[in-house]
Design a protein around this motif. Structure first.
Motif, mmCIF file in Angstrom:
data_model
loop_
_atom_site.group_PDB
_atom_site.id
_atom_site.type_symbol
_atom_site.label_atom_id
_atom_site.label_comp_id
_atom_site.label_asym_id
_atom_site.label_seq_id
_atom_site.Cartn_x
_atom_site.Cartn_y
_atom_site.Cartn_z
ATOM 1 N N SER A 233 8.906 15.567 84.698
ATOM 2 C CA SER A 233 7.544 15.878 84.881
ATOM 3 C C SER A 233 7.173 16.983 84.053
ATOM 4 O O SER A 233 8.120 17.960 83.372
ATOM 5 N N PRO A 234 5.873 17.150 83.441
ATOM 6 C CA PRO A 234 5.461 18.064 82.282
ATOM 7 C C PRO A 234 5.269 19.614 83.231
ATOM 8 O O PRO A 234 4.959 19.723 84.024
ATOM 9 N N THR A 235 5.878 20.666 82.406
ATOM 10 C CA THR A 235 6.097 21.883 82.832
ATOM 11 C C THR A 235 5.429 22.697 81.569
ATOM 12 O O THR A 235 5.807 22.408 80.266
ATOM 13 N N LEU A 236 4.524 23.601 81.857
ATOM 14 C CA LEU A 236 3.983 24.386 80.431
ATOM 15 C C LEU A 236 5.178 25.031 80.194
ATOM 16 O O LEU A 236 5.732 26.169 80.782
ATOM 17 N N SER A 237 5.412 25.026 78.798
ATOM 18 C CA SER A 237 6.583 25.572 78.347
ATOM 19 C C SER A 237 6.196 26.358 77.063
ATOM 20 O O SER A 237 7.014 27.198 76.744
ATOM 21 N N TYR A 238 4.839 26.074 76.661
ATOM 22 C CA TYR A 238 4.390 27.189 75.557
ATOM 23 C C TYR A 238 2.999 27.595 75.845
ATOM 24 O O TYR A 238 2.176 26.532 76.060
ATOM 25 N N ARG A 239 2.670 28.607 75.801
ATOM 26 C CA ARG A 239 1.140 29.008 75.903
ATOM 27 C C ARG A 239 0.621 29.179 74.433
ATOM 28 O O ARG A 239 0.881 29.732 73.477
ATOM 29 N N GLY A 240 -0.317 28.074 74.474
ATOM 30 C CA GLY A 240 -1.074 28.104 73.009
ATOM 31 C C GLY A 240 -1.836 29.412 72.711
ATOM 32 O O GLY A 240 -2.522 30.011 73.680
ATOM 33 N N ALA A 241 -1.911 29.711 71.499
ATOM 34 C CA ALA A 241 -2.440 30.909 70.942
ATOM 35 C C ALA A 241 -3.404 30.564 70.017
ATOM 36 O O ALA A 241 -3.231 30.491 68.960
ATOM 37 N N PRO A 242 -4.776 30.074 70.561
ATOM 38 C CA PRO A 242 -5.659 29.657 69.640
ATOM 39 C C PRO A 242 -6.296 30.532 68.455
ATOM 40 O O PRO A 242 -6.693 29.967 67.400
ATOM 41 N N ASP A 243 -6.023 31.857 68.690
ATOM 42 C CA ASP A 243 -6.557 32.713 67.563
ATOM 43 C C ASP A 243 -5.466 33.164 66.797
ATOM 44 O O ASP A 243 -5.561 34.180 66.007
ATOM 45 N N LEU A 244 -4.231 32.835 67.093
ATOM 46 C CA LEU A 244 -3.106 33.275 66.254
ATOM 47 C C LEU A 244 -3.161 32.648 64.837
ATOM 48 O O LEU A 244 -3.705 31.758 64.378
ATOM 49 N N THR A 245 -2.865 33.716 63.947
ATOM 50 C CA THR A 245 -3.097 33.523 62.504
ATOM 51 C C THR A 245 -2.180 34.210 61.847
ATOM 52 O O THR A 245 -1.127 34.787 62.326
ATOM 53 N N TRP A 246 -2.231 33.998 60.391
ATOM 54 C CA TRP A 246 -1.161 34.764 59.480
ATOM 55 C C TRP A 246 -1.110 36.249 59.777
ATOM 56 O O TRP A 246 -1.965 36.876 60.042
ATOM 57 N N GLU A 247 0.220 36.470 59.600
ATOM 58 C CA GLU A 247 0.612 38.017 59.264
ATOM 59 C C GLU A 247 0.224 38.127 57.747
ATOM 60 O O GLU A 247 0.188 37.382 57.002
ATOM 61 N N THR B 205 6.415 33.761 80.178
ATOM 62 C CA THR B 205 5.877 34.948 80.451
ATOM 63 C C THR B 205 5.769 35.724 79.019
ATOM 64 O O THR B 205 5.789 36.816 78.921
ATOM 65 N N TRP B 206 5.247 34.931 78.254
ATOM 66 C CA TRP B 206 5.017 35.720 76.862
ATOM 67 C C TRP B 206 3.981 34.614 75.845
ATOM 68 O O TRP B 206 3.741 33.737 76.588
ATOM 69 N N ILE B 207 3.171 35.378 75.070
ATOM 70 C CA ILE B 207 2.466 34.736 74.467
ATOM 71 C C ILE B 207 2.326 35.257 73.058
ATOM 72 O O ILE B 207 2.379 36.534 72.638
ATOM 73 N N TRP B 208 2.241 34.256 72.015
ATOM 74 C CA TRP B 208 2.165 34.839 70.536
ATOM 75 C C TRP B 208 0.854 35.822 70.395
ATOM 76 O O TRP B 208 -0.205 35.364 70.934
#
Lengths: 783, 539
Positions: A698-712, A757-760
């Motif tokens: 069954s699918p489990t949320l394994s990664y929280r998308g970070a739509p605004d994440l961009t380059w360092e 319990t984390w997000i980029w």
């Protein structure tokens, strides 16, 4: 300056005075500024007759016969042949060919003179002198501003390279490695140092911005050797050496007697502090030192309760003969043998040049059963098709094999041989002995068993004495019976074509396809130790990584009088894919066979594929006036598949300039680079992985998308000077400010909001500031 | 010369087109991950929706234990039972494993409390994602409206179960303040799958106990309305939520709220004189061991968490390992073993209790409800019909006093195990309604021993002026417990009514003590400033 080189010139020429027939006088000056040149050599062509100019640049020479041709030479100037005339003035031109070393930079080459950034070149010969199996380790201490740190002495392992400090927290901190013009995703242990012509470290924005998205941690450009016109050169480089432990263990108790005395004292004191009388505690401790506390009595012919005299606290003076002589401090280590052979053929004619090499390296570590080997070949061919077209290819294959037991810094498990050997008391043996007689205990096959601290015997009878340290562990046994083998096939292929479209316009097409196949076998045997409860546990990993990189570059170069312009535009695309398969099994039948066909229960099995894409448009313009003033600017636009469409494009640019005043050069640059070096693909999307309940997934949320994440983004400012004095002293000094903005990190989230319990997030800023000074002095110079 | 020119023009054309082609091709950057799916894809077909629903039960069975990422049966695979028993006095912690919960020595970073919090919220977030996903699937006609509602009802049943579990451990009982305005737990009802939603949810802080209970009842009402009464097999009727399970859980929740008429009205929906529920056909099994020997196929289990040999709470969580001589971690306490009301001849003593001295040759009595031992495949009982009957009996006695119905309901459960007519209760056995209620409360402890319900009862009765569980004499609290080291062969005297005071070495404490509620874990307060402010007092 010229005056100072007067003496130097004496080293070069012998001065002979001949009977004058006709005497000419003249002056030698610099074409650039008309200043007199002191110490220039004036020779009569084809003879040993000559003189040198005085402090005013003047000379007088007597010419024999009809030979009136003079050859005037001066270090750093172009030699000139002139016909002697009275009161002649000879203007020597600066020999820019000699002064201007060619420097490999992003997407091409430039001259050291016109380069406005900060970069350091290390020659291949220097790297191969390092006697390491991975060139990263040869860079230790070689370059200002570059820190090399190795966490393990495992042969072949890569050291971490950090250019100008740590550039990131969560994303990659490693520089981009570029081999022959194309980013290289493999390990540097696949490249034989003997195949390397130069290694350039690019440190500032002017140097790095052309690598845009991936340049923020600096760039290392490796150029392999190529064929040269002329006679075919065959060289065989054979090396042989020994690896031994350089830094000895800390000062620990190595004498069993000392250890018994110290332990006795410690145990007695603990009884005393627990309220037992001193005498009582002493006797009690002496009586039970072995039976209740330490377990092992290494001394022959001394009863367990007679080891320590409870009155004096000293070791029984008769305790001189040992039952065993195993040493945890020395036995796990050896002198490893290193052998390396490199055969290369280098040659070429007007049209074709080729470099071929075959290499073999076998490098045994100084820890038992640790080794690394490299076997492979490289072919590099450059072919001039006609005056417009040049083609070339460069293909290398290397197989690397490494056996790496757990032996790294900071690993505090009992499996780590360094940790264990430092902590095991000198009374404990490596192998199993009858604790009363010291007779070796052998298994059914007659092989001496290893001591795991329990299941002991005295006079052949089972006793309950146990080792007071690390029960059921023996890392020497692990070294001998477990395996951790990594085999890599590394194929690296590069092709290029250069087409001179017009006189000043050149098109270059580069293609590179690298494949790295990795097979890892990690096996813990079922006989004893960690693997016993599982019936042995084995992991197999198989991975294929392919990296395709294509770029198209247009170069425009034009000289108008004293103006020199060059412009580069190009496009680059990168496409990487990874295939990964890993499984583990338990319950092995034959304890010496790590293959899955030999095992019962499957404890894990997974596979995945992933990709990465990068698209970039790049441009650079350089201009110099009269080889005195240099400016450069670059701009690159990159998109990474890791980020959302709205934020995936990043602009990276730089400006730089330099000003040459004779032997002094001032440089300054400013610009930005990026970093997308965090693991994963499509980081902007929520991702669900399948979790299995044994039958259904069954699918489990394994990664929280970070739509605004961009380059360092890293902004780099650099100023520097290059100075050379008397042809002997060179000084390169740089000051830099490197500010990393919007650094990516794993922002922790409250567990009440579910997992993960984390997000980029782009949130941290960091600043690195530093000075780099490289001072070189040629103390002995014979030319 | 001409050819050269041509060549050059062709060359430039080639290059420009190569550059242009590459520049047009932005789609190459739109990689799709191959082994993960996006949110919408998780609900793209009816089969995927079904798997997502199954995934919610998987999350209820076991999330990931903090620190080692292992599965240990948190929240409902085993931990709700183990924690519920270890916070009470009727089960005895034998070794160190549950010493922290048993001895109430937990702190803000104790892994058991942390895992309870984290894994329950993991489950709730997964449920919230699925609820939205089912609605999305319905809007795209992937599911019919009916199917979507049925899935949503299942998810809401689990969510209600989760929030109630959190309230029992992390908040004070409903009766603590008039109107239950005191802090409950954070109430997340939408999927928190973006950083904005996380921030919004963070600022919300703890909902009041009343707000959380109101939501639980809303969810259960929805579940009751939209769940089927039975499913295609008995096993599925137990492992997946049903209408009857929703009603039974609602009765339990009203009991915690203290709304006795509601307990009666809910219970009455599934209990009638025939002894068989009109909804779902629940009835007691003939023997007390019935729900445990055939734990996936019996008439009494209303909702259980499915375990199998392949998927269970593992060696570090499973009841059949912990509660038996396999790992010998938790046995029955002499406190309940010696209880007078639990007659020596009671069938539950023979069918559901086992003696074993396998652990260090110590004389100990073990719960024999989880029989799979090393296989760990026993289903975890969450709600049994016997509990509903006793819940109903208690409410009946509280509302209507000493009635034949209340005694009958009690006897339904008790007389299955107490078969001699002389030993059975009649209306005349009780002088007052309070006597009857006491007997019912004691019967719950006996019938549900080793099923994790003891703490829930202590918690809900805390403010009950008559029936509170005493910590220190006469004061509501957590009672003294037996210390494992003091237990000897002579500590055990079935139905004697005497517990040797010398073995009650774990001190009682009062309701006012901060230990009465778990602290919010550090992992939460470190990242959630609002909850740091709202930490349970004293922690």
């Amino acid at each position: 300056m010229r005056k100072l080189t007067f003496l130097l010139a004496l080293l070069f020429v012998g001065v002979s005075v001949v009977l004058a027939q006709t005497t000419y006088s003249g002056k030698v000056v610099s074409a650039e500024d008309g200043e007199p040149i002191v110490g220039a050599t004036v020779m009569v062509k084809g003879t040993t007759t000559g003189t040198i100019t005085n402090v005013n640049g003047n000379f007088t020479i007597a010419l024999p016969g009809n030979n009136r041709t003079l050859v005037i030479t001066y270090v750093g100037m172009k030699s000139m042949e002139v016909q002697a005339t009275q009161n002649m003035v000879v203007r020597l031109e600066a020999d820019t060919e000699v002064l201007d070393e060619v420097l490999v930079v992003a997407y091409g080459t430039t001259t050291k003179q016109s380069f406005t950034g900060a970069a350091v070149t290390v020659k291949g010969e220097k790297l191969s002198k390092g006697e390491t199996s991975n060139i990263t380790k040869s860079l230790e201490g070689a370059i200002a501003g570059v820190q090399i740190s190795s966490s393990t002495g495992q042969p072949g392992s890569s050291a971490a390279i950090r250019i100008r400090g740590l550039g990131s927290v969560s994303a990659s901190q490693s520089p981009l490695i570029v081999v022959d013009g194309v980013p290289y995703e493999g390990s540097l242990n696949t490249i034989a140092p003997q195949d390397i012509e130069t290694l350039n470290v690019l440190k500032d924005a002017a140097a790095n911005s052309m690598y845009g998205a991936r340049g923020s941690n600096g760039v290392i450009l490796i150029t392999t050797k190529k064929g040269v016109k002329g006679e075919t050169k065959v060289s065989l480089d054979a090396r042989f050496g020994l690896n031994s432990r350089a830094v000895p263990a800390y000062n620990v108790i190595t004498d069993p007697g000392d250890y018994y005395e110290m332990s006795y004292e410690a145990i007695r004191n603990s009884y005393v502090s627990g309220g037992v009388g001193y005498l009582e505690a002493s006797k009690m401790t002496a009586n039970t030192l072995i039976s209740d506390h330490l377990g092992y009595n290494i001394f022959a012919n001394i009863a367990d309760d007679q080891l320590i005299d409870p009155i004096t606290g000293n070791l029984n003076p008769n305790a001189t003969t040992r039952k065993w002589n195993d040493s945890w401090l020395t036995d796990p280590f050896r002198n490893g043998v290193k052998q390396e052979y490199n055969l290369s053929v280098q040659g070429g004619n007007d049209k074709t040049s080729a470099y071929m090499s075959a290499f073999y390296l076998s490098d045994q570590g100084y820890v038992v059963n640790s080794d690394f080997s490299r076997l492979g070949a490289r072919v590099k061919i450059d072919q001039t098709v006609n005056d417009k077209i040049k083609l070339g290819m460069n293909v290398a294959y290397a197989k690397t094999t490494s056996n790496s037991p757990i032996a790294s810094e900071g690993d505090l498990t009992f499996s780590n041989i360094f940790n264990f050997s430092m902590n095991a008391a000198p009374i404990y043996p490596i192998y199993k002995y009858d604790l009363a007689t010291g007779a070796p205990i052998r298994d059914a096959n007659g092989v001496q068993m290893y001591d795991f601290g329990s299941g002991n015997f005295a006079n052949g009878a089972s006793i309950s004495n146990t080792r007071a340290y690390a029960g059921e562990q023996n890392p020497m046994y692990k070294l001998s019976y477990d395996s951790n083998e990594t085999i890599n096939d590394n194929i690296s292929s590069r092709v290029y074509g250069e087409i001179q479209l017009f006189k000043d316009l050149k098109l270059t097409l580069n293609g590179a396809y690298d494949v790295f196949n990795t097979v890892i076998t990690d096996y813990t045997n079922p006989l004893q130790g960690d693997g016993k409860t599982y019936g042995g546990i084995g992991y197999k990993t198989s991975q294929r990584y392919e990296a395709l990189n294509l770029n198209q570059l247009l170069n425009y170069n034009k000289k108008f009088g004293l103006h020199d312009v060059s412009v580069l535009v190009g496009h680059e695309s990168k496409s990487d894919n990874i295939w990964f398969l890993e499984g583990s099994k338990m319950n092995f039948y034959n304890p010496y066979n790590p293959e899955f066909s030999n095992a019962g229960a499957t404890s894990g099995l997974t596979s995945y594929t992933a990709g990465y894409r990068l698209e970039g448009y790049l441009s650079r313009a350089e201009y110099n006036y009269n080889d005195k003033y240099y400016v450069s600017a670059s701009f690159r636009r990159d998109a990474s598949s890791k980020f959302a469409p709205a934020v995936r494009w990043g602009n990276f640019w730089s400006v730089g300039g330099s000003w040459r005043i004779k032997d002094l050069r001032l440089r300054a640059s400013y610009g930005t680079q990026g970093n997308d070096g965090i693991p994963g693909t499509t980081l902007y999307m929520d991702q669900y992985t399948m979790t299995s309940d044994g039958t259904n997934v069954s699918p489990t949320l394994s990664y929280r998308g970070a739509p605004d994440l961009t380059w360092e983004k890293s902004n780099n400012f650099n100023v520097g000077i290059d100075l050379s004095l008397m042809e002997r002293i060179s000084l390169v000094a740089d000051f830099f400010v490197k500010e990393t903005k919007d650094m990516i990190y794993q922002k922790p989230l409250p567990p009440s909001k579910g997992t993960p319990t984390w997000i980029w997030d782009n949130q941290i800023d960091m600043k690195n500031t530093g000075f780099e000074i490289e001072l070189g002095v040629d103390l002995i110079k014979t030319r | 010369m001409k050819r050269n020119k041509l060549f050059q023009i062709a060359g430039i054309g080639l290059i420009t087109s190569a550059l242009f082609f590459a520049s047009c091709n932005e789609e190459v950057l739109d990689l799709m991950p191959k082994d993960t799916v996006g949110y919408e894809d998780a609900f793209n077909t009816p089969a995927m929706c079904e798997l997502s629903m199954v995934g919610c039960y998987d999350a209820a069975q076991s999330g990931y234990y903090p620190g080692n990422n292992q599965r240990r049966g948190y929240p409902f695979g085993a931990a709700s039972i183990e924690q519920g028993d270890m916070r009470g006095e009727d089960m005895l912690n034998v070794q160190a494993f549950f010493a922290i919960t048993y001895g109430s020595t937990y702190g803000t970073s104790s892994p058991n409390g942390q895992a309870h919090w984290e894994c329950t919220y993991q489950m709730i977030n997964k449920i919230n994602i699925c609820i939205e996903g089912f609605q999305l699937a319905a809007s795209k006609n992937i599911l019919t409206a009916e199917q979507a509602k049925a899935y949503e009802a299942e998810a809401k049943f689990l969510r209600a179960l989760g929030y109630h579990e959190l309230l029992i451990h992390f908040a004070r009982p409903y009766a603590d303040t008039p109107g239950a305005t005191h802090p409950g737990v954070p109430l997340n009802l939408v999927p928190i799958n973006s950083i904005e939603k996380v921030e919004a949810a963070k600022s919300a802080g703890r909902a009041s106990v009343k707000q959380v209970y109101d939501q639980i009842l809303l969810d259960l009402d929805y579940a009751e309305a939209n769940l089927p009464a039975t499913r295609t097999s008995k096993a599925l009727s137990i492992s997946r939520a049903t209408k009857g399970a929703a009603i039974g859980l609602k009765a339990r929740v009203y009991q915690h709220i203290g709304d006795q008429p509601k307990v009666i009205s809910e219970s009455a929906k599934i209990v009638n004189a025939s002894g068989e529920s009109p909804i779902g056909g629940y009835k007691l099994t003939t023997e007390p061991s019935g729900p445990f020997t055939a734990n996936n196929n019996n008439t009494e289990s209303m909702f259980s968490i499915e375990n199998s040999e392949l998927d269970n709470a593992t060696v570090n969580g499973s009841l059949s390992q912990f509660y038996t001589s396999v790992r010998s971690l938790v046995c029955i306490s002499p406190i309940i073993f010696n209880e007078k009301q639990w007659l020596a001849t009671d069938k539950r003593r023979t069918q559901l209790v086992a003696y074993s001295n396998a652990y260090s040759a110590r004389h100990l009595y073990w719960v024999d409800k989880y029989k799979a031992r090393e296989k760990m495949s026993d289903w975890t009982p969450i709600l049994r019909y016997a509990e509903v009957l006793l819940t109903y009996a208690e409410a009946e006695a509280r509302v209507n006093g000493k009635t034949q119905l209340a005694v009958d309901l009690l006897n339904k459960v008790r007389n299955r195990s107490v078969t001699a007519a002389a030993d059975q209760f009649t209306l005349a056995s009780f002088t007052t309604a309070d006597d009857l209620i006491k007997a019912i409360l004691m019967e719950r402890r006996i019938e549900l021993v080793g099923e994790g319900r003891r703490w829930a009862d202590i918690h809900r009765l805390a403010k009950d002026p008559k029936f509170f569980v005493a910590g220190n004499p006469g004061v509501s609290g957590v009672p003294a417990k037996v210390a494992t080291g003091n237990v000897a062969a002579n500590s055990w005297n079935a139905a004697s009514g005497v517990v040797d005071a010398a073995i009650l070495k774990i001190a009682p404490y009062d309701y006012a003590d901060k230990r009465y509620v778990f602290p919010l874990p550090d992992s939460e307060t470190a990242t959630n400033p609002k909850l740091k402010e709202q930490q349970n007092p004293g922690w």
